[in-house]
Design a protein around this motif. Structure first.
Motif, PDB file in Angstrom:
ATOM      1  N   SER A  45      10.391   3.490  -1.437  1.00 40.91           N
ATOM      2  CA  SER A  45       9.017   3.147  -1.103  1.00 40.91           C
ATOM      3  C   SER A  45       8.322   2.484  -2.291  1.00 40.91           C
ATOM      4  O   SER A  45       7.658   1.457  -2.154  1.00 40.91           O
ATOM      5  N   ALA A  46       8.477   3.101  -3.468  1.00 44.92           N
ATOM      6  CA  ALA A  46       7.864   2.532  -4.663  1.00 44.92           C
ATOM      7  C   ALA A  46       8.467   1.173  -5.001  1.00 44.92           C
ATOM      8  O   ALA A  46       7.768   0.256  -5.437  1.00 44.92           O
ATOM      9  N   PHE A  47       9.768   1.020  -4.769  1.00 44.95           N
ATOM     10  CA  PHE A  47      10.444  -0.250  -5.052  1.00 44.95           C
ATOM     11  C   PHE A  47       9.873  -1.368  -4.183  1.00 44.95           C
ATOM     12  O   PHE A  47       9.603  -2.470  -4.650  1.00 44.95           O
ATOM     13  N   GLY A  48       9.677  -1.070  -2.891  1.00 43.35           N
ATOM     14  CA  GLY A  48       9.088  -2.066  -1.997  1.00 43.35           C
ATOM     15  C   GLY A  48       7.666  -2.408  -2.374  1.00 43.35           C
ATOM     16  O   GLY A  48       7.244  -3.563  -2.312  1.00 43.35           O
ATOM     17  N   SER A  49       6.887  -1.408  -2.775  1.00 44.48           N
ATOM     18  CA  SER A  49       5.515  -1.641  -3.207  1.00 44.48           C
ATOM     19  C   SER A  49       5.481  -2.498  -4.466  1.00 44.48           C
ATOM     20  O   SER A  49       4.637  -3.385  -4.612  1.00 44.48           O
ATOM     21  N   LEU A  50       6.407  -2.238  -5.359  1.00 44.35           N
ATOM     22  CA  LEU A  50       6.496  -3.024  -6.596  1.00 44.35           C
ATOM     23  C   LEU A  50       6.801  -4.490  -6.291  1.00 44.35           C
ATOM     24  O   LEU A  50       6.249  -5.401  -6.920  1.00 44.35           O
ATOM     25  N   ASN A  51       7.646  -4.721  -5.291  1.00 40.83           N
ATOM     26  CA  ASN A  51       7.964  -6.094  -4.886  1.00 40.83           C
ATOM     27  C   ASN A  51       6.709  -6.823  -4.394  1.00 40.83           C
ATOM     28  O   ASN A  51       6.453  -7.967  -4.767  1.00 40.83           O
TER      29      ASN A  51
ATOM     30  N   SER B 254      -3.493   4.909  -3.961  1.00 45.46           N
ATOM     31  CA  SER B 254      -2.500   4.875  -2.891  1.00 45.46           C
ATOM     32  C   SER B 254      -2.801   3.784  -1.868  1.00 45.46           C
ATOM     33  O   SER B 254      -1.908   3.355  -1.139  1.00 45.46           O
ATOM     34  N   TYR B 255      -4.056   3.369  -1.788  1.00 47.37           N
ATOM     35  CA  TYR B 255      -4.434   2.304  -0.853  1.00 47.37           C
ATOM     36  C   TYR B 255      -4.440   0.932  -1.529  1.00 47.37           C
ATOM     37  O   TYR B 255      -4.743  -0.070  -0.878  1.00 47.37           O
ATOM     38  N   ASP B 256      -4.143   0.898  -2.823  1.00 47.73           N
ATOM     39  CA  ASP B 256      -4.144  -0.393  -3.514  1.00 47.73           C
ATOM     40  C   ASP B 256      -3.123  -1.329  -2.866  1.00 47.73           C
ATOM     41  O   ASP B 256      -1.996  -0.932  -2.590  1.00 47.73           O
ATOM     42  N   GLY B 257      -3.536  -2.551  -2.641  1.00 44.78           N
ATOM     43  CA  GLY B 257      -2.718  -3.516  -1.913  1.00 44.78           C
ATOM     44  C   GLY B 257      -3.416  -3.995  -0.654  1.00 44.78           C
ATOM     45  O   GLY B 257      -2.955  -4.927   0.003  1.00 44.78           O
ATOM     46  N   TRP B 258      -4.564  -3.362  -0.307  1.00 43.76           N
ATOM     47  CA  TRP B 258      -5.301  -3.766   0.895  1.00 43.76           C
ATOM     48  C   TRP B 258      -5.767  -5.226   0.810  1.00 43.76           C
ATOM     49  O   TRP B 258      -5.978  -5.874   1.828  1.00 43.76           O
ATOM     50  N   ASN B 259      -5.891  -5.759  -0.391  1.00 46.47           N
ATOM     51  CA  ASN B 259      -6.367  -7.136  -0.575  1.00 46.47           C
ATOM     52  C   ASN B 259      -5.246  -8.102  -0.942  1.00 46.47           C
ATOM     53  O   ASN B 259      -5.504  -9.240  -1.319  1.00 46.47           O
ATOM     54  N   ASN B 260      -3.984  -7.658  -0.842  1.00 43.61           N
ATOM     55  CA  ASN B 260      -2.870  -8.483  -1.315  1.00 43.61           C
ATOM     56  C   ASN B 260      -2.750  -9.817  -0.602  1.00 43.61           C
ATOM     57  O   ASN B 260      -2.352 -10.820  -1.195  1.00 43.61           O
ATOM     58  N   LEU B 261      -3.077  -9.856   0.675  1.00 47.97           N
ATOM     59  CA  LEU B 261      -2.894 -11.083   1.449  1.00 47.97           C
ATOM     60  C   LEU B 261      -3.828 -12.190   0.966  1.00 47.97           C
ATOM     61  O   LEU B 261      -3.505 -13.370   1.077  1.00 47.97           O
ATOM     62  N   ASN B 262      -4.977 -11.815   0.410  1.00 45.58           N
ATOM     63  CA  ASN B 262      -5.915 -12.817  -0.091  1.00 45.58           C
ATOM     64  C   ASN B 262      -5.396 -13.538  -1.322  1.00 45.58           C
ATOM     65  O   ASN B 262      -5.894 -14.608  -1.668  1.00 45.58           O
TER      66      ASN B 262
ATOM     67  N   MET C  47       0.826  -1.212   0.000  1.00 43.73           N
ATOM     68  CA  MET C  47       0.000   0.000   0.000  1.00 43.73           C
ATOM     69  C   MET C  47       0.858   1.260   0.000  1.00 43.73           C
ATOM     70  O   MET C  47       0.622   2.189  -0.784  1.00 43.73           O
ATOM     71  N   ILE C  48       1.852   1.299   0.892  1.00 44.83           N
ATOM     72  CA  ILE C  48       2.715   2.491   0.961  1.00 44.83           C
ATOM     73  C   ILE C  48       3.725   2.383  -0.167  1.00 44.83           C
ATOM     74  O   ILE C  48       4.768   1.754  -0.035  1.00 44.83           O
ATOM     75  N   GLY C  49       3.393   2.960  -1.275  1.00 43.12           N
ATOM     76  CA  GLY C  49       4.271   2.887  -2.431  1.00 43.12           C
ATOM     77  C   GLY C  49       4.376   4.231  -3.097  1.00 43.12           C
ATOM     78  O   GLY C  49       4.647   5.253  -2.465  1.00 43.12           O
ATOM     79  N   SER C  50       4.083   4.219  -4.378  1.00 43.26           N
ATOM     80  CA  SER C  50       4.221   5.451  -5.150  1.00 43.26           C
ATOM     81  C   SER C  50       3.068   6.416  -4.904  1.00 43.26           C
ATOM     82  O   SER C  50       3.223   7.630  -5.026  1.00 43.26           O
ATOM     83  N   GLY C  51       1.887   5.882  -4.560  1.00 45.47           N
ATOM     84  CA  GLY C  51       0.684   6.711  -4.531  1.00 45.47           C
ATOM     85  C   GLY C  51       0.778   7.911  -3.609  1.00 45.47           C
ATOM     86  O   GLY C  51       0.452   9.027  -4.015  1.00 45.47           O
ATOM     87  N   ILE C  52       1.207   7.708  -2.370  1.00 46.55           N
ATOM     88  CA  ILE C  52       1.234   8.796  -1.396  1.00 46.55           C
ATOM     89  C   ILE C  52       2.245   9.877  -1.784  1.00 46.55           C
ATOM     90  O   ILE C  52       2.183  11.006  -1.318  1.00 46.55           O
ATOM     91  N   PHE C  53       3.185   9.532  -2.675  1.00 40.54           N
ATOM     92  CA  PHE C  53       4.172  10.511  -3.125  1.00 40.54           C
ATOM     93  C   PHE C  53       3.790  11.162  -4.448  1.00 40.54           C
ATOM     94  O   PHE C  53       4.410  12.127  -4.867  1.00 40.54           O
ATOM     95  N   MET C  54       2.748  10.611  -5.138  1.00 42.73           N
ATOM     96  CA  MET C  54       2.381  11.156  -6.449  1.00 42.73           C
ATOM     97  C   MET C  54       0.909  11.539  -6.552  1.00 42.73           C
ATOM     98  O   MET C  54       0.551  12.456  -7.284  1.00 42.73           O
ATOM     99  N   SER C  55       0.013  10.840  -5.846  1.00 43.76           N
ATOM    100  CA  SER C  55      -1.421  11.073  -6.007  1.00 43.76           C
ATOM    101  C   SER C  55      -1.956  12.324  -5.309  1.00 43.76           C
ATOM    102  O   SER C  55      -3.012  12.828  -5.713  1.00 43.76           O
ATOM    103  N   PRO C  56      -1.330  12.860  -4.227  1.00 45.02           N
ATOM    104  CA  PRO C  56      -1.937  14.008  -3.542  1.00 45.02           C
ATOM    105  C   PRO C  56      -2.280  15.178  -4.456  1.00 45.02           C
ATOM    106  O   PRO C  56      -3.330  15.810  -4.297  1.00 45.02           O
TER     107      PRO C  56
END
Length: 468
Positions: free
Chosen positions: A296-302, A215-223, A27-36
């Motif tokens: 941050s974006a690199f970790g989100s991409l992983n 920016s919140y995408d990834g909330w369902n990743n664990l499923n 979730m904490i990736g590129s969005g919070i640094f680009m979407s605001p």
């Protein structure tokens, strides 16, 4: 290829720490640094933009709690795909996997990779915008590196995820502390009459939510990786309740900090919000925020890679994708063919990739299928209440999520129709043209079997069974 031969299983390597890192770290990736800036541009006022960020977090929490019940009820990997397959049937599930594999997942990977690349090269182009070719080459390199990491070892991929989650939370805390400092100094001019010029139309609100929810995408990743999660009946809801409220609080505070430091006009005109914030607050050390955003974006991409490859893997196991994608490496026990396939499609999508368009159409498609998935949960709650449920949510929660999903799908179309949304809808339903001959009537050429056998030997992979 012998169905009677002993088959492999993906190991349960993901514990609670890894689960929290997979959700929060994606979730904490590129969005919070680009979407605001895009949220503010769409909604028009600082106060309304903070409301949008808080509401997006609330929606992500409610949706993830609904998914937690589905994940403990249907304990298979694959997320929306497997839930729609079990509740709605193979044809609708194929439409999901067709659009997911060909657009939604690669678009998510490309959007994050482009964000990483822009921040990674920003220090080298301080006085001008970086060349698009340079940005895309760096993005392609990041995709290839993380594809290799995820193909090599599950535990190593999760270690990378945990490390980058800690780094990005630290970076966001630096931004929050900078904002608190400005607040203590009484620098609140940008919040005077903070709801003036708010755009209250259906389309602006829908677009603002699209950008915020990116920016919140990834909330369902664990499923997507339930079969690799230790004690999913306990760790799935627990990880959700730890990760998503934490991310929501951080996002709101970070946006407050942005608006305390920058005027709305400065924020909307910035191409890299965190870098602009860093230059104004940290001075000559502002480049640190560019590095932090890139990490941050690199970790989100992983995290996106880790879960995205599992969607192809599960779909192939159910007969909706080529057999080779349902195989795992015989030594490393990673779904390497599915990861390689995701990499190739992502690199193709990267060629014409544009960040803002990717976000809008990604969100439109994703929430269309989220609505179908949540409808399946409501069906199970009403028609099959006797099924054992280690974890359950009040029925009002999935109802609210379903209403929000319907709004997000219909709002931009009704208020401001654009031909692109028609193209996306036609693309989703074009999967029927593939499903009927190839899946339903099984008109697959014998050549596909020979290719599968060749790739199985070349990639050293074998069929993998369910890990229930």
């Amino acid at each position: 290829m012998d169905p009677k031969a002993p088959q492999l299983n993906l190991r349960r390597e993901v514990g609670l720490t890894g689960a929290v890192a997979l959700i929060a770290g994606t979730m904490i990736g590129s969005g919070i640094f680009m979407s605001p800036q895009y949220v503010l541009l769409a909604i028009g006022s600082p106060g309304a933009s903070l409301v949008v960020w808080a509401c997006c977090g609330l929606l992500a929490i409610l949706a993830s709690l609904s998914y937690a019940e589905l994940g403990t009820l249907i304990r298979e990997s694959g997320g929306e795909y497997i839930y729609i397959l079990r509740n709605t049937g193979p044809s609708v599930a194929f439409l999901l996997i067709f659009s997911s594999v060909m657009f939604v997942r690669p678009a998510g990977v490309v959007g994050i990779a482009l964000s990483f690349a822009r921040y990674a090269v920003a220090p080298f182009y301080a006085d001008c915008a970086p060349p698009e070719l340079v940005v895309k080459c760096v993005a392609a390199t990041a995709i290839l590196v993380l594809a290799s990491v995820n193909c090599l070892n599950v535990r190593f991929a999760m270690s990378v995820q945990v490390f980058f989650m800690v780094a990005k939370v630290f970076a966001l805390l630096v931004i929050v502390i900078g904002g608190v400092t400005r607040l203590i100094q009484g620098d609140v001019l940008n919040f005077e009459d903070s709801f003036a010029n708010t755009n209250v139309g259906i389309n602006p609100i829908g677009i603002a939510f699209y950008q915020g929810l990116w920016s919140y995408d990834g909330w369902n990743n664990l499923n997507y990786v339930t079969e690799e999660l230790k004690r999913p009946e306990v760790n799935l809801p627990r990880a959700v309740l730890i990760a998503i409220p934490m991310v929501t609080l951080l996002y709101v505070l970070v946006n407050v900090s942005y608006l305390l430091v920058m005027t709305p006009a400065e924020l909307m005109s910035s191409t890299a919000v965190a870098v602009t914030w860093g230059n104004k607050v940290l001075g000559s050390w502002g480049w640190i925020m560019s590095v932090a955003a890139a990490l941050s974006a690199f970790g989100s991409l992983n995290g996106t890679f880790f879960s995205g490859g599992r969607v192809c893997f599960v779909a192939a196991r159910e007969g909706h994708m080529p057999d080779i994608l349902a195989m795992a490496h015989v030594h490393r026990l990673t779904p390497s063919p599915a990861l390689i396939f995701t990499t190739v499609i992502s690199l193709l999508v990267l060629i014409p990739g544009d960040f803002q368009s990717i976000v809008n159409f990604f969100s439109f498609t994703a929430w269309f299928f989220y609505a179908i998935t949540i409808s399946g949960l409501l069906y199970l709650k009403i028609k099959k209440p006797e099924l054992p449920r280690p974890y359950t949510v009040p029925i009002i929660i999935p109802i609210l999520v379903l209403l929000a999903a319907i709004f997000l799908v219909l709002a931009p179309i009704i208020d401001n129709p654009q031909i692109e949304y028609l193209y996306v809808t036609l693309f989703i339903f074009s999967g029927i043209l593939v499903y009927i001959p190839v899946i339903h009537y099984k008109l697959c050429p014998g050549l596909l079997t020979r290719i599968t056998l060749f790739l199985q030997l070349f990639l050293e992979v074998a069929p993998a069974d369910k890990n229930l």
